[in-house]
Scaffold this motif. Structure first.
Motif, PDB file in Angstrom:
ATOM      1  N   ALA A   1      42.605 -44.339  15.735  1.00 42.20           N
ATOM      2  CA  ALA A   1      41.804 -45.053  14.744  1.00 42.20           C
ATOM      3  C   ALA A   1      41.671 -44.212  13.492  1.00 42.20           C
ATOM      4  N   THR A   2      41.412 -44.888  12.373  1.00 42.46           N
ATOM      5  CA  THR A   2      41.195 -44.187  11.126  1.00 42.46           C
ATOM      6  C   THR A   2      40.134 -44.908  10.309  1.00 42.46           C
ATOM      7  N   ILE A   3      39.464 -44.175   9.427  1.00 37.75           N
ATOM      8  CA  ILE A   3      38.387 -44.741   8.639  1.00 37.75           C
ATOM      9  C   ILE A   3      38.478 -44.211   7.222  1.00 37.75           C
TER      10      ILE A   3
ATOM     11  N   LEU B   1      33.772 -41.571  17.322  1.00 40.16           N
ATOM     12  CA  LEU B   1      34.620 -42.544  17.994  1.00 40.16           C
ATOM     13  C   LEU B   1      33.860 -43.019  19.229  1.00 40.16           C
ATOM     14  N   GLN B   2      33.363 -44.232  19.155  1.00 41.10           N
ATOM     15  CA  GLN B   2      32.690 -44.842  20.302  1.00 41.10           C
ATOM     16  C   GLN B   2      33.743 -45.540  21.148  1.00 41.10           C
ATOM     17  N   MET B   3      33.816 -45.162  22.409  1.00 39.83           N
ATOM     18  CA  MET B   3      34.823 -45.714  23.306  1.00 39.83           C
ATOM     19  C   MET B   3      34.125 -46.460  24.437  1.00 39.83           C
ATOM     20  N   ASN B   4      34.334 -47.748  24.502  1.00 37.42           N
ATOM     21  CA  ASN B   4      33.743 -48.589  25.539  1.00 37.42           C
ATOM     22  C   ASN B   4      34.831 -49.165  26.437  1.00 37.42           C
TER      23      ASN B   4
ATOM     24  N   TYR C   1      42.859 -49.664  13.683  1.00 38.68           N
ATOM     25  CA  TYR C   1      42.931 -49.235  15.073  1.00 38.68           C
ATOM     26  C   TYR C   1      44.325 -49.442  15.650  1.00 38.68           C
ATOM     27  N   ALA C   2      44.658 -48.605  16.613  1.00 38.10           N
ATOM     28  CA  ALA C   2      45.833 -48.866  17.434  1.00 38.10           C
ATOM     29  C   ALA C   2      45.540 -50.102  18.282  1.00 38.10           C
ATOM     30  N   GLU C   3      46.594 -50.800  18.666  1.00 38.72           N
ATOM     31  CA  GLU C   3      46.407 -51.995  19.497  1.00 38.72           C
ATOM     32  C   GLU C   3      45.638 -51.657  20.770  1.00 38.72           C
ATOM     33  N   SER C   4      45.902 -50.499  21.324  1.00 36.56           N
ATOM     34  CA  SER C   4      45.267 -50.100  22.579  1.00 36.56           C
ATOM     35  C   SER C   4      43.760 -49.882  22.425  1.00 36.56           C
ATOM     36  N   ALA C   5      43.319 -49.675  21.190  1.00 38.97           N
ATOM     37  CA  ALA C   5      41.913 -49.378  20.934  1.00 38.97           C
ATOM     38  C   ALA C   5      41.123 -50.580  20.415  1.00 38.97           C
ATOM     39  N   LYS C   6      41.818 -51.554  19.908  1.00 39.46           N
ATOM     40  CA  LYS C   6      41.142 -52.711  19.306  1.00 39.46           C
ATOM     41  C   LYS C   6      40.226 -53.413  20.300  1.00 39.46           C
ATOM     42  N   GLY C   7      39.011 -53.688  19.842  1.00 37.14           N
ATOM     43  CA  GLY C   7      38.056 -54.404  20.675  1.00 37.14           C
ATOM     44  C   GLY C   7      37.298 -53.524  21.648  1.00 37.14           C
ATOM     45  N   ARG C   8      37.739 -52.279  21.825  1.00 37.26           N
ATOM     46  CA  ARG C   8      37.056 -51.380  22.764  1.00 37.26           C
ATOM     47  C   ARG C   8      36.500 -50.140  22.076  1.00 37.26           C
TER      48      ARG C   8
END
Length: 124
Positions: A49-51, A81-84, A60-67
């Motif tokens: 991810a980047t901001i 980086l909040q990871m759910n 976001y990378a596809e693997s990170a989107k939504g989570r």
């Protein structure tokens, strides 16, 4: 000299959450886009991810989107980086990095300073 220090890694069960933090020292934090990357054993370092400098734009990378959610607090010179809903495949060393030109990027070669990394392990 710029130094980036990550914290917040650890062991979590699948479906759980972790929040990583990165606090750069040196330089003017708000002048730079920031990114998170990760590297699993035997694999190349990959974008997560980047901001943008002001925090309004994220990618976001596809693997990170939504989570995962990347955020920053420029008053505290910290990026998060909040990871759910974590999965075992999220297991990796996670790195914080500062963008070279102040713009967001998925490309690791466009980041000039890196933290030492923090281990995230997700058990199934």
């Amino acid at each position: 000299q710029v130094q980036l220090v990550e914290s917040g890694g650890g062991l979590v069960q699948a479906g759980g959450s972790l929040r990583l933090s990165c606090a750069p020292s040196g330089g003017t934090f708000s002048n730079y886009a920031m990114g998170w990357f990760r590297q699993a054993p035997g694999k190349e370092r990959e974008f997560v991810a980047t901001i943008s400098r002001g925090g309004r734009t994220t990618t976001y990378a596809e693997s990170a989107k939504g989570r995962f959610t990347i955020s920053r607090d420029n008053a505290k010179n910290t990026v998060y980086l909040q990871m759910n809903s974590q999965k075992p495949e999220d297991t990796a060393v996670y790195y914080c990095a500062r963008s070279l030109g102040g713009v967001i990027s998925r490309v690791k070669e466009e980041y000039d300073y890196w933290g030492q990394g923090t281990q995230v392990t997700v058990s199934s």
